[in-house]
Design a protein around this motif. Structure first.
Motif, PDB file in Angstrom:
ATOM      1  N   VAL A 108       7.401 -10.530  -7.516  1.00 29.74           N
ATOM      2  CA  VAL A 108       7.779  -9.329  -8.305  1.00 29.74           C
ATOM      3  C   VAL A 108       8.186  -8.408  -6.968  1.00 29.74           C
ATOM      4  N   ASN A 109       9.332  -7.783  -7.190  1.00 30.76           N
ATOM      5  CA  ASN A 109       9.713  -6.871  -6.439  1.00 30.76           C
ATOM      6  C   ASN A 109       8.933  -5.468  -6.515  1.00 30.76           C
ATOM      7  N   PRO A 110       8.172  -5.044  -5.674  1.00 36.86           N
ATOM      8  CA  PRO A 110       7.554  -4.019  -5.713  1.00 36.86           C
ATOM      9  C   PRO A 110       8.027  -2.615  -5.819  1.00 36.86           C
ATOM     10  N   PHE A 111       9.408  -2.566  -5.354  1.00 33.11           N
ATOM     11  CA  PHE A 111       9.978  -1.368  -5.200  1.00 33.11           C
ATOM     12  C   PHE A 111      10.902  -1.262  -6.478  1.00 33.11           C
ATOM     13  N   LYS A 112      10.930  -2.187  -7.457  1.00 32.18           N
ATOM     14  CA  LYS A 112      11.501  -1.993  -8.659  1.00 32.18           C
ATOM     15  C   LYS A 112      10.432  -1.836  -9.627  1.00 32.18           C
ATOM     16  N   CYS A 113       9.323  -2.422  -9.707  1.00 36.80           N
ATOM     17  CA  CYS A 113       8.311  -2.510 -10.642  1.00 36.80           C
ATOM     18  C   CYS A 113       8.015  -1.180 -10.993  1.00 36.80           C
ATOM     19  N   ILE A 114       7.653  -0.820 -12.219  1.00 36.48           N
ATOM     20  CA  ILE A 114       7.184   0.419 -12.768  1.00 36.48           C
ATOM     21  C   ILE A 114       5.852   0.200 -13.321  1.00 36.48           C
ATOM     22  N   SER A 115       5.208  -0.981 -13.097  1.00 37.71           N
ATOM     23  CA  SER A 115       3.851  -1.161 -13.732  1.00 37.71           C
ATOM     24  C   SER A 115       3.677  -0.921 -15.061  1.00 37.71           C
ATOM     25  N   CYS A 116       4.662  -1.411 -15.848  1.00 37.31           N
ATOM     26  CA  CYS A 116       4.348  -1.129 -17.222  1.00 37.31           C
ATOM     27  C   CYS A 116       3.461  -2.307 -18.006  1.00 37.31           C
ATOM     28  N   GLY A 117       3.177  -3.381 -17.098  1.00 32.33           N
ATOM     29  CA  GLY A 117       2.192  -4.452 -17.493  1.00 32.33           C
ATOM     30  C   GLY A 117       2.774  -5.433 -18.730  1.00 32.33           C
ATOM     31  N   ASP A 172       0.876  -9.391 -20.107  1.00 31.32           N
ATOM     32  CA  ASP A 172       0.767  -9.477 -21.292  1.00 31.32           C
ATOM     33  C   ASP A 172       1.499 -10.878 -21.988  1.00 31.32           C
ATOM     34  N   VAL A 173       2.564 -11.352 -21.254  1.00 31.85           N
ATOM     35  CA  VAL A 173       3.366 -12.669 -21.795  1.00 31.85           C
ATOM     36  C   VAL A 173       3.070 -13.567 -20.950  1.00 31.85           C
ATOM     37  N   CYS A 174       2.422 -13.457 -19.765  1.00 31.61           N
ATOM     38  CA  CYS A 174       2.124 -14.591 -18.862  1.00 31.61           C
ATOM     39  C   CYS A 174       1.094 -15.522 -19.704  1.00 31.61           C
ATOM     40  N   PRO A 175       1.381 -16.905 -19.646  1.00 33.79           N
ATOM     41  CA  PRO A 175       0.452 -17.876 -20.403  1.00 33.79           C
ATOM     42  C   PRO A 175      -0.517 -18.394 -19.847  1.00 33.79           C
ATOM     43  N   VAL A 176      -0.634 -18.195 -18.185  1.00 33.17           N
ATOM     44  CA  VAL A 176      -1.766 -18.817 -17.177  1.00 33.17           C
ATOM     45  C   VAL A 176      -2.475 -17.604 -17.017  1.00 33.17           C
ATOM     46  N   ASN A 177      -3.894 -17.911 -17.208  1.00 36.71           N
ATOM     47  CA  ASN A 177      -4.795 -16.855 -16.885  1.00 36.71           C
ATOM     48  C   ASN A 177      -4.828 -16.607 -15.531  1.00 36.71           C
ATOM     49  N   MET A 196      -0.727 -14.069 -13.098  1.00 39.98           N
ATOM     50  CA  MET A 196      -0.130 -12.607 -13.075  1.00 39.98           C
ATOM     51  C   MET A 196      -1.140 -11.544 -12.554  1.00 39.98           C
ATOM     52  N   LYS A 197      -1.305 -10.814 -11.866  1.00 39.67           N
ATOM     53  CA  LYS A 197      -2.476 -10.050 -11.473  1.00 39.67           C
ATOM     54  C   LYS A 197      -1.845  -8.676 -11.271  1.00 39.67           C
ATOM     55  N   GLY A 198      -2.794  -7.785 -12.092  1.00 39.74           N
ATOM     56  CA  GLY A 198      -2.377  -6.196 -12.045  1.00 39.74           C
ATOM     57  C   GLY A 198      -3.661  -5.670 -11.146  1.00 39.74           C
ATOM     58  N   ASN A 249       0.873  -1.228   0.075  1.00 37.16           N
ATOM     59  CA  ASN A 249      -0.042  -0.108  -0.045  1.00 37.16           C
ATOM     60  C   ASN A 249       0.737   1.234   0.000  1.00 37.16           C
ATOM     61  N   ILE A 250       2.084   1.083   0.372  1.00 32.87           N
ATOM     62  CA  ILE A 250       2.868   2.398   0.246  1.00 32.87           C
ATOM     63  C   ILE A 250       3.626   2.695  -1.224  1.00 32.87           C
ATOM     64  N   ILE A 251       3.324   1.727  -2.119  1.00 31.19           N
ATOM     65  CA  ILE A 251       3.845   2.013  -3.371  1.00 31.19           C
ATOM     66  C   ILE A 251       3.101   2.996  -3.939  1.00 31.19           C
ATOM     67  N   PRO A 252       3.998   4.090  -4.641  1.00 28.46           N
ATOM     68  CA  PRO A 252       3.333   5.329  -5.317  1.00 28.46           C
ATOM     69  C   PRO A 252       2.704   4.872  -6.462  1.00 28.46           C
ATOM     70  N   SER A 253       3.025   3.709  -7.248  1.00 29.23           N
ATOM     71  CA  SER A 253       2.116   3.280  -8.432  1.00 29.23           C
ATOM     72  C   SER A 253       0.763   3.048  -8.192  1.00 29.23           C
ATOM     73  N   LYS A 254      -0.260   3.563  -8.956  1.00 28.33           N
ATOM     74  CA  LYS A 254      -1.658   3.066  -9.100  1.00 28.33           C
ATOM     75  C   LYS A 254      -1.881   1.693  -9.137  1.00 28.33           C
ATOM     76  N   ARG A 255      -1.015   0.890  -9.571  1.00 27.64           N
ATOM     77  CA  ARG A 255      -1.093  -0.390 -10.093  1.00 27.64           C
ATOM     78  C   ARG A 255      -0.052  -1.267  -9.530  1.00 27.64           C
ATOM     79  N   GLN A 256      -0.280  -2.512  -8.840  1.00 32.42           N
ATOM     80  CA  GLN A 256       0.677  -3.387  -8.393  1.00 32.42           C
ATOM     81  C   GLN A 256       0.556  -4.743  -8.849  1.00 32.42           C
ATOM     82  N   PHE A 257       1.403  -5.139  -9.270  1.00 35.13           N
ATOM     83  CA  PHE A 257       1.556  -6.476  -9.981  1.00 35.13           C
ATOM     84  C   PHE A 257       2.086  -7.660  -9.083  1.00 35.13           C
TER      85      PHE A 257
END
Length: 343
Positions: A153-162, A166-171, A174-176, A113-121
C-alpha cells in the motif's frame, strides 16, 4: 599410482574446504519470518501473546525469581518445536518497543507516522495470498505490486477508506492500524481486560457450582465499557474498533481458590513457577499473591483436594434483538486433570 591417488585426494580435500555456498542460497528473502525473539525487559506480563497463539504449548509465561533489590521479571518463552512462526504474538504485543519480534511485517515503519490520516493500512506479506482483490477494490490506485511480487500500500496515496480490508479474504493479511494515540490504545485495552476479569471474579458462587460438562453464559451491554472507553479515547470509531478487536480475541484464565476446603497440604507451593503461593504461619493459611500469579494452572493440577479450580473464559461482541451491542461471556471449567490422566 599411489602418488596420483594422494594428489587427487589432496585436491579433493582442498576443494571441499574452500567450497563456498552461493549467496543466493543462504540469503533470507525479505518476507522471511523467523522464530519470535523475546526481549524480556519490555514484557508487562499481559498474556496477549498466549491468547493469540494458534499453536498449543508454543508460548508460556515464566517469571524470574525475586532478589533483594527487585522483583522477578515475567516474560514469554517460545517452544520452537510447537511454534509455527505465524507472528500473531508479535502482532498483538502491546509494548513499545515490542517484547516479541519476528520480522518487519509487524512493525509500523517510521515514515508511516507522518501520514495525516488517523488510520494506516498495511499488508502482511507473510499472510497475503496475492489475490489482488484489494488492488481492484482500491478507488485511488494506492495498492500495487512491486518487482519482487509483494503487494504493498502506498501510504501517500491511501485515503483510508477501508474498502481493501472489506474484500481481503485472509484474516489478518490486511491491517488497518490507528497510528495516533498509541499509549491511549494500550490503556484502553488494559482497562477492558481488568473490567472483564473483575466481572467474572464477581461470579464466584456460580464458578464454584459449575460442573465440568456445563457452561456459564452471561451478557451485559457494551455501554458498561464503552462509556469509560470514551474517557480515554474520545473518537467513537476508534474506541469501538479497539473494543471489538480486544473483546473478540480475548481469552481470560481464572483461578478460584476456596480457602474453606483447603487442607493446607502445601503441595502447590513448591510447584508454583513464580513463587506466588506461600504459607502464612502466623495465620495458618495458604496465601496466593494474585499479582505474581500467571494463571498457568500448575497449582490446579497439583491440588489433590479440588480446592483450586481453573476456568477459561471467552468473549464476543454481538447485537441483541433490539440492535444494541452486548458482550457475551462464556465460561467453562478446565478439564486439564482428566487430560493429563488420560495421556
Amino acid at each position: 599410482m599411489w602418488y596420483i591417488y594422494d594428489f587427487a585426494r589432496k585436491a579433493w580435500a582442498q576443494g571441499f574446504t574452500n567450497a563456498k555456498t552461493s549467496p543466493e542460497i543462504v540469503e533470507k528473502p525479505s518476507r522471511f519470518r523467523n522464530f519470535p525473539n523475546v526481549i524480556k525487559e519490555y514484557c508487562i506480563g499481559c498474556g496477549a501473546c498466549i491468547s493469540s497463539c494458534p499453536s498449543p504449548n508454543a508460548i508460556k509465561l515464566v517469571r524470574d525469581e525475586d532478589d533483594e533489590t527487585k522483583e522477578g521479571v515475567t516474560y514469554p518463552i517460545i517452544n520452537k518445536s510447537a511454534c509455527i512462526r505465524c507472528g500473531f504474538c508479535a502482532e498483538v504485543c502491546p509494548t513499545e518497543p515490542k517484547t516479541l519480534e519476528c520480522g518487519e511485517n509487524h512493525l509500523l515503519k517510521p515514515e508511516f507516522n507522518i501520514i495525516p490520516s488517523k488510520r494506516q493500512f498495511i499488508i502482511d506479506d507473510y499472510l497475503c495470498i496475492r489475490c489482488k482483490k484489494c488492488m481492484k477494490q482500491c478507488p485511488v490506485g494506492a495498492i500495487h505490486v512491486e518487482d519482487d511480487g509483494k503487494v504493498v500500500v502506498n501510504p501517500f496515496k491511501c485515503i483510508s477508506c477501508g474498502e481493501c480490508l472489506d474484500v481481503c479474504p485472509v484474516n489478518g493479511a490486511m491491517k488497518g492500524v490507528f497510528v495516533d494515540n498509541i499509549q491511549d490504545q494500550k490503556e484502553l485495552i488494559a482497562q477492558v481486560v481488568t473490567f472483564l476479569e473483575k466481572y467474572i471474579n464477581n461470579k464466584e458462587e456460580d464458578l464454584r457450582a459449575l460442573k465440568k460438562d456445563r457452561l456459564l453464559q452471561y451478557n451485559f451491554p457494551l455501554s458498561d465499557i464503552f462509556d469509560k472507553a470514551l474517557e480515554i479515547i474520545s473518537d467513537e470509531e476508534i474506541a469501538l474498533e479497539i473494543l471489538t478487536n480486544a473483546i473478540n480475541r480475548l481469552k481470560i484464565r481464572i483461578i478460584d481458590w476456596d480457602s474453606e476446603t483447603c487442607k493446607k497440604c502445601q503441595m502447590c507451593i513448591p510447584d508454583c513457577p513464580t513463587k506466588a503461593i506461600s504459607f502464612d504461619e502466623k495465620n495458618d493459611t495458604i496465601v496466593r499473591n494474585e499479582n505474581k500469579c500467571l494463571r498457568c494452572s500448575i497449582c490446579y493440577q497439583s491440588c489433590p483436594f479440588s480446592t483450586i479450580k481453573y476456568f477459561i473464559s471467552k468473549f464476543s461482541l454481538e447485537e441483541d434483538e433490539n440492535g444494541e451491542k452486548i458482550v457475551n461471556v462464556t465460561v467453562k471449567a478446565s478439564n486439564l486433570n482428566e487430560e493429563v490422566i488420560m495421556g
